[in-house]
Design a protein around this motif. Structure first.
Motif, PDB file in Angstrom:
ATOM      1  N   GLU A  25       0.834  -1.214   0.000  1.00  0.00           N
ATOM      2  CA  GLU A  25       0.000   0.000   0.000  1.00  0.00           C
ATOM      3  C   GLU A  25       0.868   1.263   0.000  1.00  0.00           C
ATOM      4  OE1 GLU A  25      -2.673  -0.073   3.341  1.00  0.00           O
ATOM      5  OE2 GLU A  25      -3.383  -2.089   2.839  1.00  0.00           O
ATOM      6  N   LEU A  26       1.900   1.281   0.825  1.00  0.00           N
ATOM      7  CA  LEU A  26       2.765   2.459   0.914  1.00  0.00           C
ATOM      8  C   LEU A  26       3.534   2.698  -0.388  1.00  0.00           C
ATOM      9  CD1 LEU A  26       4.130   1.969   4.541  1.00  0.00           C
ATOM     10  CD2 LEU A  26       2.576   3.776   3.749  1.00  0.00           C
ATOM     11  N   ILE A  27       3.997   1.639  -1.028  1.00  0.00           N
ATOM     12  CA  ILE A  27       4.724   1.784  -2.297  1.00  0.00           C
ATOM     13  C   ILE A  27       3.787   2.307  -3.377  1.00  0.00           C
ATOM     14  CG2 ILE A  27       5.914   0.531  -4.143  1.00  0.00           C
ATOM     15  CD1 ILE A  27       7.057  -1.307  -1.862  1.00  0.00           C
ATOM     16  N   LEU A  28       2.582   1.754  -3.459  1.00  0.00           N
ATOM     17  CA  LEU A  28       1.625   2.237  -4.456  1.00  0.00           C
ATOM     18  C   LEU A  28       1.262   3.696  -4.207  1.00  0.00           C
ATOM     19  CD1 LEU A  28      -0.660  -0.913  -4.811  1.00  0.00           C
ATOM     20  CD2 LEU A  28       0.954  -0.010  -6.514  1.00  0.00           C
ATOM     21  N   ALA A  29       1.100   4.092  -2.949  1.00  0.00           N
ATOM     22  CA  ALA A  29       0.800   5.493  -2.630  1.00  0.00           C
ATOM     23  C   ALA A  29       1.966   6.397  -3.029  1.00  0.00           C
ATOM     24  CB  ALA A  29       0.490   5.639  -1.147  1.00  0.00           C
ATOM     25  N   LEU A  30       3.194   5.969  -2.755  1.00  0.00           N
ATOM     26  CA  LEU A  30       4.372   6.743  -3.145  1.00  0.00           C
ATOM     27  C   LEU A  30       4.384   6.957  -4.659  1.00  0.00           C
ATOM     28  CD1 LEU A  30       7.371   7.796  -2.371  1.00  0.00           C
ATOM     29  CD2 LEU A  30       8.056   5.578  -3.277  1.00  0.00           C
TER      30      LEU A  30
END
Length: 185
Positions: A25-30
């Motif tokens: 989730e954090l990588i996709l948001a970045l």
């Protein structure tokens, strides 16, 4: 040249374990919310890095390096450079630079793990996050060499993970790589 579209495709197609879901989730948001996700100068919320799980030719071990700054055993890896054509090229280049391992060149490498982790503040860099994509490779031989960044290098079997005090992200990626039918063993 590596792109945000490449990273989106890799991460979206990855079958994340429950432990990797938050990193996913954090990588996709970045990737979605920042203009320079590959820039090592983007500290908020961090940037993409790439790491290599390099399998020993026997198919039962993987390569570790003792990181000079973090003073712990890790997989080789690092920052994306402008000259890297794909993100797996980043992981391959870093493994070769840090350990002198010879990696089989069989095209694009498979994604073996995801991990978002903290990088402590140091000279010129504030506390930030590395949004790490972990790729699997096979070594051509068991030869390697230490470097300034990796003063110690070793082959590690899954039964030795506790001895090297490896985090779960490394053991999960190594298990996935070792079990992959796509990698020559």
């Amino acid at each position: 040249m590596r792109s945000t579209a490449e990273a989106f495709a890799l991460v979206r197609a990855f079958n994340a374990s429950p432990e990797e879901e938050k990193s996913c989730e954090l990588i996709l948001a970045l990737l979605e919310l920042t203009e320079a996700p590959f820039s090592r100068d983007q500290f908020h919320p961090g940037h993409i890095t790439c790491t290599a799980v390099v399998l020993h030719p026997n198919g039962r071990q993987f390569l570790l390096m003792h990181h000079h700054r973090h003073r712990r055993w890790l997989l080789p890896g690092g920052h994306v450079e402008e000259t890297d054509v794909t993100l797996s090229d980043t992981a391959r280049r870093e493994a070769i630079e840090e350990t002198a391992v010879r990696i089989q060149c069989a095209g694009a490498a498979a994604l073996a793990g995801l991990d978002v982790h903290v990088i402590p503040a140091r000279k010129g860099e504030p506390f930030h996050l590395h949004h790490d994509l972990i790729f699997a490779f096979s070594a051509e031989s068991e030869e390697f060499a230490p470097s300034d960044e990796a003063p110690q290098v070793a082959w590690c079997g899954m039964d030795e993970c506790a001895r090297y005090q490896l985090p779960g992200s490394i053991t999960r990626a190594a298990m996935r790589a070792l079990a992959s039918p796509r990698l020559p063993k």
